[in-house]
Motif scaffolding. Structure first.
Motif, PDB file in Angstrom:
ATOM      1  N   LEU A 139       0.588  -1.428   0.059  1.00 33.89           N
ATOM      2  CA  LEU A 139       0.415   0.307  -0.227  1.00 33.89           C
ATOM      3  C   LEU A 139       0.816   1.645  -0.008  1.00 33.89           C
ATOM      4  O   LEU A 139       0.309   2.487  -0.881  1.00 33.89           O
ATOM      5  CB  LEU A 139      -0.518  -0.042   0.974  1.00 33.89           C
ATOM      6  N   GLU A 140       1.867   1.032   0.954  1.00 33.55           N
ATOM      7  CA  GLU A 140       3.160   2.756   0.505  1.00 33.55           C
ATOM      8  C   GLU A 140       3.701   2.372  -0.890  1.00 33.55           C
ATOM      9  O   GLU A 140       3.708   3.771  -1.467  1.00 33.55           O
ATOM     10  CB  GLU A 140       3.937   2.075   2.094  1.00 33.55           C
ATOM     11  N   ALA A 141       4.028   1.767  -1.045  1.00 37.92           N
ATOM     12  CA  ALA A 141       4.646   1.649  -2.497  1.00 37.92           C
ATOM     13  C   ALA A 141       3.495   2.250  -3.752  1.00 37.92           C
ATOM     14  O   ALA A 141       3.636   2.896  -4.391  1.00 37.92           O
ATOM     15  CB  ALA A 141       4.675   0.238  -2.830  1.00 37.92           C
ATOM     16  N   LYS A 142       1.975   2.137  -3.297  1.00 40.23           N
ATOM     17  CA  LYS A 142       1.574   2.003  -4.593  1.00 40.23           C
ATOM     18  C   LYS A 142       0.509   4.024  -4.286  1.00 40.23           C
ATOM     19  O   LYS A 142       0.235   4.271  -5.145  1.00 40.23           O
ATOM     20  CB  LYS A 142      -0.207   1.142  -4.352  1.00 40.23           C
ATOM     21  N   GLY A 143       1.200   3.630  -2.775  1.00 37.96           N
ATOM     22  CA  GLY A 143       0.681   5.429  -2.002  1.00 37.96           C
ATOM     23  C   GLY A 143      -0.948   5.416  -2.040  1.00 37.96           C
ATOM     24  O   GLY A 143      -1.726   6.249  -2.267  1.00 37.96           O
ATOM     25  N   VAL A 144      -1.800   4.305  -1.070  1.00 32.58           N
ATOM     26  CA  VAL A 144      -2.956   4.320  -1.324  1.00 32.58           C
ATOM     27  C   VAL A 144      -3.427   4.714   0.028  1.00 32.58           C
ATOM     28  O   VAL A 144      -1.935   3.864   1.121  1.00 32.58           O
ATOM     29  CB  VAL A 144      -3.475   2.637  -1.621  1.00 32.58           C
TER      30      VAL A 144
ATOM     31  N   ARG B  82      -5.417   3.359   6.886  1.00 35.52           N
ATOM     32  CA  ARG B  82      -5.154   2.639   7.961  1.00 35.52           C
ATOM     33  C   ARG B  82      -5.457   1.106   7.998  1.00 35.52           C
ATOM     34  O   ARG B  82      -6.224   0.719   7.495  1.00 35.52           O
ATOM     35  CB  ARG B  82      -5.531   3.403   8.489  1.00 35.52           C
ATOM     36  N   PHE B  83      -4.554   0.625   8.323  1.00 38.52           N
ATOM     37  CA  PHE B  83      -4.302  -1.303   8.629  1.00 38.52           C
ATOM     38  C   PHE B  83      -3.689  -1.305  10.208  1.00 38.52           C
ATOM     39  O   PHE B  83      -3.334  -1.456  10.517  1.00 38.52           O
ATOM     40  CB  PHE B  83      -3.266  -2.129   7.917  1.00 38.52           C
TER      41      PHE B  83
ATOM     42  N   ASP C  48      -7.112   8.660   5.278  1.00 39.02           N
ATOM     43  CA  ASP C  48      -5.695   9.359   5.731  1.00 39.02           C
ATOM     44  C   ASP C  48      -5.958   9.448   6.877  1.00 39.02           C
ATOM     45  O   ASP C  48      -5.428  10.848   7.676  1.00 39.02           O
ATOM     46  CB  ASP C  48      -5.697  10.350   4.183  1.00 39.02           C
ATOM     47  N   ARG C  49      -6.516   8.980   7.709  1.00 41.35           N
ATOM     48  CA  ARG C  49      -6.843   9.661   9.242  1.00 41.35           C
ATOM     49  C   ARG C  49      -7.140   8.245  10.205  1.00 41.35           C
ATOM     50  O   ARG C  49      -7.350   7.095   9.414  1.00 41.35           O
ATOM     51  CB  ARG C  49      -7.902  10.174   9.748  1.00 41.35           C
ATOM     52  N   ASP C  50      -6.526   8.735  11.373  1.00 37.92           N
ATOM     53  CA  ASP C  50      -6.759   7.400  12.616  1.00 37.92           C
ATOM     54  C   ASP C  50      -8.503   6.807  12.834  1.00 37.92           C
ATOM     55  O   ASP C  50      -9.101   8.337  12.478  1.00 37.92           O
ATOM     56  CB  ASP C  50      -5.640   7.841  13.754  1.00 37.92           C
TER      57      ASP C  50
ATOM     58  N   ASP D 212     -17.573   7.223  13.905  1.00 34.86           N
ATOM     59  CA  ASP D 212     -17.128   8.654  13.216  1.00 34.86           C
ATOM     60  C   ASP D 212     -16.275   8.242  11.792  1.00 34.86           C
ATOM     61  O   ASP D 212     -16.825   8.682  10.550  1.00 34.86           O
ATOM     62  CB  ASP D 212     -16.969   9.203  13.164  1.00 34.86           C
ATOM     63  N   ASP D 213     -15.025   7.841  12.813  1.00 40.78           N
ATOM     64  CA  ASP D 213     -14.181   7.612  11.657  1.00 40.78           C
ATOM     65  C   ASP D 213     -14.044   6.109  10.197  1.00 40.78           C
ATOM     66  O   ASP D 213     -13.296   6.522   9.302  1.00 40.78           O
ATOM     67  CB  ASP D 213     -12.426   7.622  12.686  1.00 40.78           C
ATOM     68  N   VAL D 214     -14.697   5.781  11.247  1.00 36.77           N
ATOM     69  CA  VAL D 214     -14.907   4.153  10.202  1.00 36.77           C
ATOM     70  C   VAL D 214     -16.066   5.234   8.942  1.00 36.77           C
ATOM     71  O   VAL D 214     -15.192   4.428   8.006  1.00 36.77           O
ATOM     72  CB  VAL D 214     -15.807   3.104  10.760  1.00 36.77           C
ATOM     73  N   MET D 215     -16.923   5.336   9.274  1.00 37.88           N
ATOM     74  CA  MET D 215     -17.839   5.894   8.530  1.00 37.88           C
ATOM     75  C   MET D 215     -17.265   6.580   7.434  1.00 37.88           C
ATOM     76  O   MET D 215     -17.563   6.788   6.065  1.00 37.88           O
ATOM     77  CB  MET D 215     -19.294   6.593   9.222  1.00 37.88           C
TER      78      MET D 215
END
Length: 429
Positions: free
Chosen positions: A343-348, A351-352, A365-367, A372-375
């Motif tokens: 994912l980092e190589a692809k620049g996607v 969060r995992f 692109d957020r923690d 609410d963050d999931v949505m």
């Protein structure tokens, strides 16, 4: 979107005539990815085959129970042998006693345990028991934590930290929801404000210790400890819902990893070996309020079913024999390292989140600290990713709000093949 095979299409058409939505559990309907489900013919190890003959590497594992993989010989042989003596008695059997003993030995907080037939039954019964023990009516749950579909727990957040919850489903009376207070997960200030104002009214907090029904979310440092201390301070009970995490992340689940002692715990999934099961247990003084020796009623014709108990025991013993939790951690780390590099190589943006054999990939692109963050993740990107993977033989949960599972039947080559498919799909989106 990849169309169903012709046999799946045909059966789904028939299913919709006789089953609401054509499925017996909503997430199976593929509504979150904009398509229709396939039907399974058979499964073995890490793979499933649909009725049109297509094979997939499976990362759902019946939504968690199949920690050894699909149709492990140790379980299928056990079921076959036990079934020869009967599949249900409605009378005590030796397997339920051995399962109870095993749970109490593996989970230090559990001194006594009662078996039931589902996670929903377990959480519903634990709530009733907590209310009976404390002689209080109100419970606290967290937005995004799912504890089954009983009326008291199928509740969405109200308009503020001190408001009552609102029914999250038609058919749930508002008066039921009013006894449930819903807070945002990982918000210690809201929790402290609530207990300062109403602590003496609250019977229990129920929480998915690691919420795994809105993706996979982890507690902030000290948050679970706060739940423990604040309930003790105010005479409420702390209920850990470990239906998903129990016996998957270690012998004692999250409470073992975090070194915590909840008053009650709810279990399911792994302890049934793939058959319907649930359990709740905790301190003896609380559990002894259950009928037949106490005033809190709970019962079930199929509770402690010999097939489910024997299958679950076989699974737990096999995990122990094979040092399964260490192996699952190794597989999970292998998968995580490869996926992060990709994912980092692809620049996607991503969060995992992973713990042991449980994982969730968020296209964000957020923690991710609460629902609410999931949505706010990229849901359209997930939809394209899901269908691309399915087309190439990788079955992920058909929803961005579900956790994935690795089993002992998965191998490093399985995981590497999966990462290769991920790379191909990401290049096509």
């Amino acid at each position: 979107m990849i169309p169903q095979g012709p046999l799946s299409q045909k059966i789904f058409t028939v299913a919709k005539q006789y089953i609401p939505g054509g499925v017996n559990s909503p997430v199976r309907a593929f509504r979150n990815v904009g398509g229709e489900p396939f039907f399974v013919r058979r499964a073995a190890g890490s793979r499933i085959e649909d009725i049109d003959g297509k094979h997939y590497i499976d990362y759902i594992g019946s939504w968690g129970p199949n920690i050894l993989g699909h149709a492990p010989v140790v379980i299928t042989n056990t079921i076959h042998e036990v079934a020869k003596s009967g599949v249900s008695f409605g009378i005590p059997n030796m397997f339920e006693v051995e399962m109870a003993r095993t749970i109490c030995e593996w989970v230090p907080s559990v001194e006594k345990v009662r078996m039931c037939s589902s996670g929903t039954e377990a959480t519903m019964s634990a709530i009733r028991l907590a209310r009976g023990f404390t002689k209080r009516d109100y419970i606290v749950k967290f937005n995004g934590c799912y504890h089954g579909h009983s009326d008291s727990l199928l509740v969405a957040a109200g308009s503020g930290a001190l408001t009552h919850g609102e029914p999250d489903s038609a058919g749930v009376p508002k008066s039921f929801a009013e006894k449930t207070i819903v807070l945002s997960y990982n918000d210690p200030e809201a929790l402290e404000t609530l207990f300062a104002a109403r602590g003496e009214q609250i019977a229990a907090i129920i929480v998915e210790s690691y919420p795994a029904n809105a993706g996979l979310v982890f507690p902030k440092p000290g948050y679970l400890e706060l739940l423990s201390s604040i309930t003790k301070k105010h005479g409420a009970l702390l209920i850990f819902d470990e239906v998903m995490t129990g016996f998957r992340l270690g012998k004692a689940g999250v409470q073992g990893l975090e070194n915590l002692t909840p008053d009650l715990s709810c279990f399911g999934k792994v302890i049934g070996g793939g058959l319907p099961v649930g359990a709740f247990g905790g301190r003896a003084e609380v559990m002894d309020l259950l009928a037949p020796i106490g005033p809190v009623y709970q019962a079930g014709t199929l509770s402690g079913n010999p097939l489910a108990m024997a299958a679950g025991l076989a699974q737990l013993r096999e995990l122990e024999r094979r040092s399964g939790f260490a192996r699952l951690e190794s597989l999970g780390a292998h998968f995580e390292n490869g996926l992060r590099q990709l994912l980092e190589a692809k620049g996607v943006p991503h969060r995992f989140n992973r713990v042991g054999s449980m994982f969730c990939l968020f296209f964000a692109d957020r923690d991710i600290v609460n629902v609410d963050d999931v949505m706010k993740q990229d849901l359209e990107f997930f939809r394209k990713f899901f269908w691309g993977c399915l087309d190439k033989g990788i079955y992920l949960a058909p929803s961005p709000y579900e956790t994935g599972f690795i089993s002992l039947a998965h191998t490093e080559p399985d995981l590497d093949d999966t990462l290769t498919v991920f790379e191909e799909v990401l290049g096509e989106i």
